[in-house]
Design a protein around this motif. Structure first.
Motif, PDB file in Angstrom:
ATOM      1  N   VAL A  82       0.872  -1.173   0.000  1.00 35.88           N
ATOM      2  CA  VAL A  82       0.000   0.000   0.000  1.00 35.88           C
ATOM      3  C   VAL A  82       0.909   1.223   0.000  1.00 35.88           C
ATOM      4  O   VAL A  82       1.612   1.471   0.972  1.00 35.88           O
ATOM      5  CB  VAL A  82      -0.937   0.027   1.232  1.00 35.88           C
ATOM      6  CG1 VAL A  82      -1.816   1.280   1.193  1.00 35.88           C
ATOM      7  CG2 VAL A  82      -1.791  -1.234   1.280  1.00 35.88           C
ATOM      8  N   ALA A  83       0.903   1.940  -1.106  1.00 36.56           N
ATOM      9  CA  ALA A  83       1.780   3.112  -1.239  1.00 36.56           C
ATOM     10  C   ALA A  83       1.017   4.342  -0.759  1.00 36.56           C
ATOM     11  O   ALA A  83       0.356   5.033  -1.526  1.00 36.56           O
ATOM     12  CB  ALA A  83       2.228   3.272  -2.685  1.00 36.56           C
ATOM     13  N   ASN A  84       1.118   4.595   0.542  1.00 36.40           N
ATOM     14  CA  ASN A  84       0.343   5.648   1.177  1.00 36.40           C
ATOM     15  C   ASN A  84       1.199   6.831   1.614  1.00 36.40           C
ATOM     16  O   ASN A  84       0.675   7.841   2.066  1.00 36.40           O
ATOM     17  CB  ASN A  84      -0.394   5.075   2.402  1.00 36.40           C
ATOM     18  CG  ASN A  84      -1.365   6.062   3.000  1.00 36.40           C
ATOM     19  OD1 ASN A  84      -2.084   6.746   2.288  1.00 36.40           O
ATOM     20  ND2 ASN A  84      -1.361   6.169   4.320  1.00 36.40           N
ATOM     21  N   ALA A  85       2.515   6.704   1.503  1.00 36.13           N
ATOM     22  CA  ALA A  85       3.384   7.796   1.939  1.00 36.13           C
ATOM     23  C   ALA A  85       3.175   9.008   1.048  1.00 36.13           C
ATOM     24  O   ALA A  85       2.944   8.892  -0.151  1.00 36.13           O
ATOM     25  CB  ALA A  85       4.843   7.360   1.904  1.00 36.13           C
ATOM     26  N   VAL A  86       3.254  10.179   1.652  1.00 38.67           N
ATOM     27  CA  VAL A  86       3.030  11.408   0.886  1.00 38.67           C
ATOM     28  C   VAL A  86       3.858  12.532   1.495  1.00 38.67           C
ATOM     29  O   VAL A  86       4.099  12.557   2.705  1.00 38.67           O
ATOM     30  CB  VAL A  86       1.529  11.784   0.878  1.00 38.67           C
ATOM     31  CG1 VAL A  86       1.048  12.105   2.277  1.00 38.67           C
ATOM     32  CG2 VAL A  86       1.272  12.966  -0.038  1.00 38.67           C
ATOM     33  N   ARG A  87       4.289  13.421   0.643  1.00 35.71           N
ATOM     34  CA  ARG A  87       4.950  14.645   1.098  1.00 35.71           C
ATOM     35  C   ARG A  87       4.135  15.812   0.577  1.00 35.71           C
ATOM     36  O   ARG A  87       4.121  16.082  -0.613  1.00 35.71           O
ATOM     37  CB  ARG A  87       6.382  14.729   0.572  1.00 35.71           C
ATOM     38  CG  ARG A  87       7.097  16.017   0.982  1.00 35.71           C
ATOM     39  CD  ARG A  87       8.471  16.111   0.336  1.00 35.71           C
ATOM     40  NE  ARG A  87       9.149  17.341   0.693  1.00 35.71           N
ATOM     41  CZ  ARG A  87       8.960  18.511   0.076  1.00 35.71           C
ATOM     42  NH1 ARG A  87       8.104  18.589  -0.929  1.00 35.71           N
ATOM     43  NH2 ARG A  87       9.604  19.590   0.460  1.00 35.71           N
ATOM     44  N   VAL A 124      -1.786  -1.237  -3.924  1.00 32.47           N
ATOM     45  CA  VAL A 124      -2.806  -0.194  -3.819  1.00 32.47           C
ATOM     46  C   VAL A 124      -2.085   1.147  -3.693  1.00 32.47           C
ATOM     47  O   VAL A 124      -1.359   1.381  -2.726  1.00 32.47           O
ATOM     48  CB  VAL A 124      -3.733  -0.415  -2.603  1.00 32.47           C
ATOM     49  CG1 VAL A 124      -4.827   0.656  -2.594  1.00 32.47           C
ATOM     50  CG2 VAL A 124      -4.359  -1.808  -2.636  1.00 32.47           C
ATOM     51  N   LEU A 125      -2.269   1.991  -4.699  1.00 31.40           N
ATOM     52  CA  LEU A 125      -1.675   3.315  -4.698  1.00 31.40           C
ATOM     53  C   LEU A 125      -2.691   4.312  -4.149  1.00 31.40           C
ATOM     54  O   LEU A 125      -3.868   4.266  -4.530  1.00 31.40           O
ATOM     55  CB  LEU A 125      -1.277   3.728  -6.117  1.00 31.40           C
ATOM     56  CG  LEU A 125      -0.355   2.768  -6.877  1.00 31.40           C
ATOM     57  CD1 LEU A 125      -0.139   3.271  -8.300  1.00 31.40           C
ATOM     58  CD2 LEU A 125       0.965   2.617  -6.150  1.00 31.40           C
ATOM     59  N   ILE A 126      -2.252   5.206  -3.275  1.00 32.59           N
ATOM     60  CA  ILE A 126      -3.165   6.197  -2.702  1.00 32.59           C
ATOM     61  C   ILE A 126      -2.976   7.524  -3.420  1.00 32.59           C
ATOM     62  O   ILE A 126      -1.917   8.142  -3.360  1.00 32.59           O
ATOM     63  CB  ILE A 126      -2.938   6.372  -1.187  1.00 32.59           C
ATOM     64  CG1 ILE A 126      -2.974   5.009  -0.491  1.00 32.59           C
ATOM     65  CG2 ILE A 126      -4.005   7.306  -0.610  1.00 32.59           C
ATOM     66  CD1 ILE A 126      -4.244   4.209  -0.704  1.00 32.59           C
TER      67      ILE A 126
END
Length: 199
Positions: A37-42, A90-92
């Motif tokens: 799950v690619a949930n990291a965000v800047r 799953v890309l966020i």
């Protein structure tokens, strides 16, 4: 308490070596990988202005972290996901890629790129059974949003939402769990907004 196991691994989305080391540590510790799950965000505060006035270096950093960093993470995890036989990604993303928001050009561009990434990878994952999808939350009632947006703004968004309800983190999590679980047997390349009908 439920018998699960958690492992915290720090990584920097702007540093390829950090991403590769983090994924390798997780795969080694867990003896494989089934779901990413690619949930990291800047959130690019330093690029949160009109494009014509923005610092292009800050704009590029936002893309490097939110798009390139996520793509590198998926790339690093891909062999383990393929070996799983039931790999799920799953890309966020965000509803801002469709509705827009002034001052968000760097963030919206980076997140829209994730949709293109999923569109390509749904074909590349076919041979090994990897399914890749994108979840796009709308305004979600998180601690950060509660702190940054007053009751009047939240109420304005709520009444403009067809469901007449703002999403809770649990709403977003439920969509992610489905797409990342064995219950998802043939959904890939989908864009799923969790925004009460606003997207």
């Amino acid at each position: 308490a439920a018998g699960g196991e958690a492992l915290c691994v720090q990584l920097d989305l702007c540093e390829p070596a950090s991403i590769e080391a983090a994924v390798e540590r997780v795969v080694t510790r867990l003896n494989g990988l089934d779901v990413l799950v690619a949930n990291a965000v800047r959130w690019p505060y330093d690029a949160q202005q009109a494009l014509a006035e923005s610092d292009l270096m800050a704009w590029e950093r936002a893309l490097r972290a939110n798009l390139e960093g996520t793509a590198r993470t998926v790339r690093a995890a891909w062999p383990a996901l393929a070996a799983s036989g039931t790999g799920r990604v799953v890309l966020i993303s965000t509803g801002v890629t469709r509705t827009g928001m002034a001052g968000s050009s760097a963030y919206a561009t980076a997140k829209a790129g994730l949709e293109g990434l999923a569109a390509a990878l749904k074909w590349e994952g076919a041979e090994t059974g990897i399914l890749i999808n994108t979840v796009a939350p709308g305004f979600t009632v998180t601690e950060r949003n509660l702190a940054n947006f007053g009751d009047d703004i939240r109420e304005t968004v709520r009444v403009r939402t067809p469901s007449r309800r703002l999403s809770a983190p649990e709403d977003v999590a439920s969509a992610i769990v489905y797409l990342g679980s064995p219950a998802n047997t043939n959904v890939t390349g989908a864009y799923l907004p969790v925004a009460g009908g606003t997207d």
